[in-house]
Design a protein around this motif. Sequence first.
Motif, PDB file in Angstrom:
ATOM      1  N   UNK A  67       0.835  -1.201   0.000  1.00  0.00           N
ATOM      2  CA  UNK A  67       0.000   0.000   0.000  1.00  0.00           C
ATOM      3  C   UNK A  67       0.871   1.252   0.000  1.00  0.00           C
ATOM      4  N   UNK A  68       0.481   2.232  -0.850  1.00  0.00           N
ATOM      5  CA  UNK A  68       1.261   3.465  -0.998  1.00  0.00           C
ATOM      6  C   UNK A  68       0.291   4.638  -0.951  1.00  0.00           C
ATOM      7  N   UNK A  69       0.380   5.437   0.119  1.00  0.00           N
ATOM      8  CA  UNK A  69      -0.587   6.503   0.356  1.00  0.00           C
ATOM      9  C   UNK A  69      -0.598   7.532  -0.767  1.00  0.00           C
ATOM     10  N   UNK A  70       0.548   7.843  -1.319  1.00  0.00           N
ATOM     11  CA  UNK A  70       0.601   8.838  -2.398  1.00  0.00           C
ATOM     12  C   UNK A  70      -0.170   8.373  -3.627  1.00  0.00           C
ATOM     13  N   UNK A  71      -0.154   7.055  -3.886  1.00  0.00           N
ATOM     14  CA  UNK A  71      -0.937   6.518  -5.003  1.00  0.00           C
ATOM     15  C   UNK A  71      -2.428   6.689  -4.747  1.00  0.00           C
TER      16      UNK A  71
END
Length: 705
Positions: free
Chosen positions: A319-323
Amino acid sequence: MKTMIWNKLVLWFSLGLLLFLNAYTFLHTASGWALGLVLFLLFLFAHRLFFSMKEPLVKRLALGLWILLIVLQIAYVFVLQNNVRYDAFWILDQAAEMLETRQISPTLANNYFSQVPNNYGLTILTYWFLNLLKVLGVPSGWFMRAVQLFNIAFIDLSLLFIYLFVGKIRGKASALFFLLFCTLSPYPYVWAPYYYTSTTSMMFACGALWIWLCICHAAPLKKKVLLAALLGFVCILGFQVRATSFIAFIAIALYWSLRREHSSLKIHLAPIAAFLLTALLTLAAWKGVTRHYVPFDTRDTALPVTHFMMMGTHGDGSFYMDDLRYTTSLPTAEEKLSGTLAVIRERLSENGFAGNIRLLLAKQLNCWADGTDSFVTENALCTDYNRLHTYVVGSKSGFLAAYSQAFRALQLLLTCIYCLLSFPKKRADGMFLIALNLLGGMVFHLLWEAGAVYSIAFTFFSYAAAAEGLTLLEEWSFWQRRSPLPILAVSSLCFLASALFLFVRKDYYTSQEQLASDFVANQHMETSGEDGPPMKTGQIWTQTFETDKAFNVLDLYYGCPDTEDNASLYRLALTDESGRVFYEGFIHGKDPLEDLVYSVQFEPVVPSGRRVYAITIEPLVQTEKDFLHFCSLDTSRVDMYPHGGLFIDGTPQGRDLCFRIRDLHIAMRASKKEYCLFALLLLSIELVFVLESFRLVHQKRRPVS
C-alpha cells in the motif's frame, strides 16, 4: 495424443512455477533452522503414528484436535480483547450504522465506501449478522467480539472443507495429519480477531473445492445438478466478498480440462447449465441487494482495478498513500483509468525487464516470506492489555514471531517437496487442484497490490500441499529403502545441539538487559481527515483513559500542514482523576514530526488499582494557517476504546483522540522460569524423537521370524 500433451504441459508448467515461487521464498525466510528441524521431526513422527492407527482412533483424535483448535481460538479472542483495524473496522462501523440508516454511507470514514465498492459484499453480510444479533437482544458493546467469533466460523469452515477434501482424496489419516498441521500452526489463532475479506473469502474458495469433489463422486444426476446449482451460488457470493475467491473456479475449470474423458461433455451439460443459471440468478439478485443498500453513484468516485495494479508497481508492491491520493484526486472514472494506466506504463518502462522481474520477486516475498502475517500490527489495537499481549504484540512478541517464521519456512519447504515428487506423475490427481489454487493466489498478487495479510486466503491450500509433500516423501520408494539411521543421527544431533545452545545462550536470554516496550492503552485509529475536528483557541481538549498498569510514555498522533514556519503552540498535560500532574509541556508546530507521532516520556506512573487519567491539550497560539490537527476516531457507532473519551470544555464529543500509552522499561528477554520451562519442553520433545528413532532402527534390524 493432444490431450496427453495438454495434460503434461499444464501439470509441469504449474508445478514448475509453484516450485520456483516457493523455493525462492523459502531461501529468503527469516526462520531459525533448529526450530524448523524440530517441527519437521515432529510432523514426520506424527505422520507415521497416524498412518499406523486404526480408523476409529483416527476419528476420535480428529475430533479432539477440532475441539482443541476451536477452544483455543475463542480463548485467544476473549483474552486478547483485540479490535479490528482500518478497512475491517470501517466495515464493522458501517454495518453498525446501517442498523439505524439501512444504507451504506458515501461519506463515512473519509468517503471510504464511495471509493471502495468491492467491500460492499462483506459490509452487507456483516450488517445482516449484526441485525440478527440486535433481534436476539445482543448489546452493541458485544459487536466487536461477535464479528470475531463470526470470523472464527469462516476460518474453521474453510479448514473443514479442505479437511473433508483431503480425507476424500487421500483418506482419514491424511486428513488428520493436515488438521494437526493447522492446529500447531500459529495462524488460525492470530487470524481469529482479523475479520476481513482475507479470512472470510477463503471459506467460499475452499467450499467450492469440496462441492466440486462431491459433484464428481455423486451418482444420481439430480444430486449433481443440485450441487452444481449450489456451486453457482457460492461462486457469486464469494466473488462479492473478495474477487480472489474466483481463482478457485478458474482452477476447477483448468483441472476439469485435464481430468474429463473424451466426449464426456454431454454428460455434464445439465450440471453446467444448473451452475450457470444459478450463478446468473445470484448475480442479478445481488445487484438488486446492492442497489437497495447503496443509494449513491460510485462511477466517478470508485477506485478502478488499475489503481490496485498501480500500487503493485511501486517499491515492494505494498500500500502506498501517495498513489491513493493521486487516484482520488482525478475527478472522473475515465481520468482515473487513464491516469493509473499511465503511471503503470511509466513505472514498468523505468524498471526495465530486469527491474520488473525484481519487482515481482519482491512482491512474492512481501506476501509470503515474513511468516507473521503482520500479527503484531493487526493485534495491537486492544481494549485492555494483559500478560498475553506481552507475548503477542509486546516486548516478548519475538518468540511467537520466530515460531511463525519457522513454521512458514517448513510450510514452503514441504510444498517444494510436493512439487518435486509430483513431477513424475503422468496425470493430475485430486491434490493438484489444491496446488492450482495456491499457484493462482501467488500469481494474482504478483500482478496486484502485495502485503503479508494477502497470503491468508491461500494458506490452507499451502498447508494441504505441504502435508501432501510429507506424505509423498514417506511413500517415496527411495526413502522407504533407506535405513532409519539418518533419522536417529539427525534427531540425536538436534537434541545435543539444542541442549548446547540452551546452555550457552542462557545468560543472553535471562541476564542481559534490553530496552522493552509494552502497551498499556492503544487507540491508534483516526477518521478525522486532514483537518480534524476544529480546535479553537481557549478550548481545552481532554482525553481520558483507564489503567491499573505502570506507564511512562505518551504517544499523541497529529498532523501539521507546515513544519518549517508553523508558529502554533499547544500546552500538553497528563493528570489523574485527583488533578495530580505527571507531565506538562508544550507542542510546537515547528517541531519536526517522525511517523506523525509526538512522543513524551516522564517518570513512571504506578497506579494503586485501576485509575482514570486525562490527556489535556490547550491551544495557546494558532491561526487559520498555523495550526495542528489532532487525529481522532468517531465512537458513536463502535467504540474502539470504551474506557475513555474525548471532552471539549467538559462536553463529551463521541470521539477518541488517536493516542497510545506505553510502558518503556529495561527487562530481560525471558525470565529464568520462562527459559527453564521452554528448555524442558523443547528437550523433552526432542528426546522423544531420539527414542522413537532408536526404536525404528532396532525394529529395522530385528530379524523377521
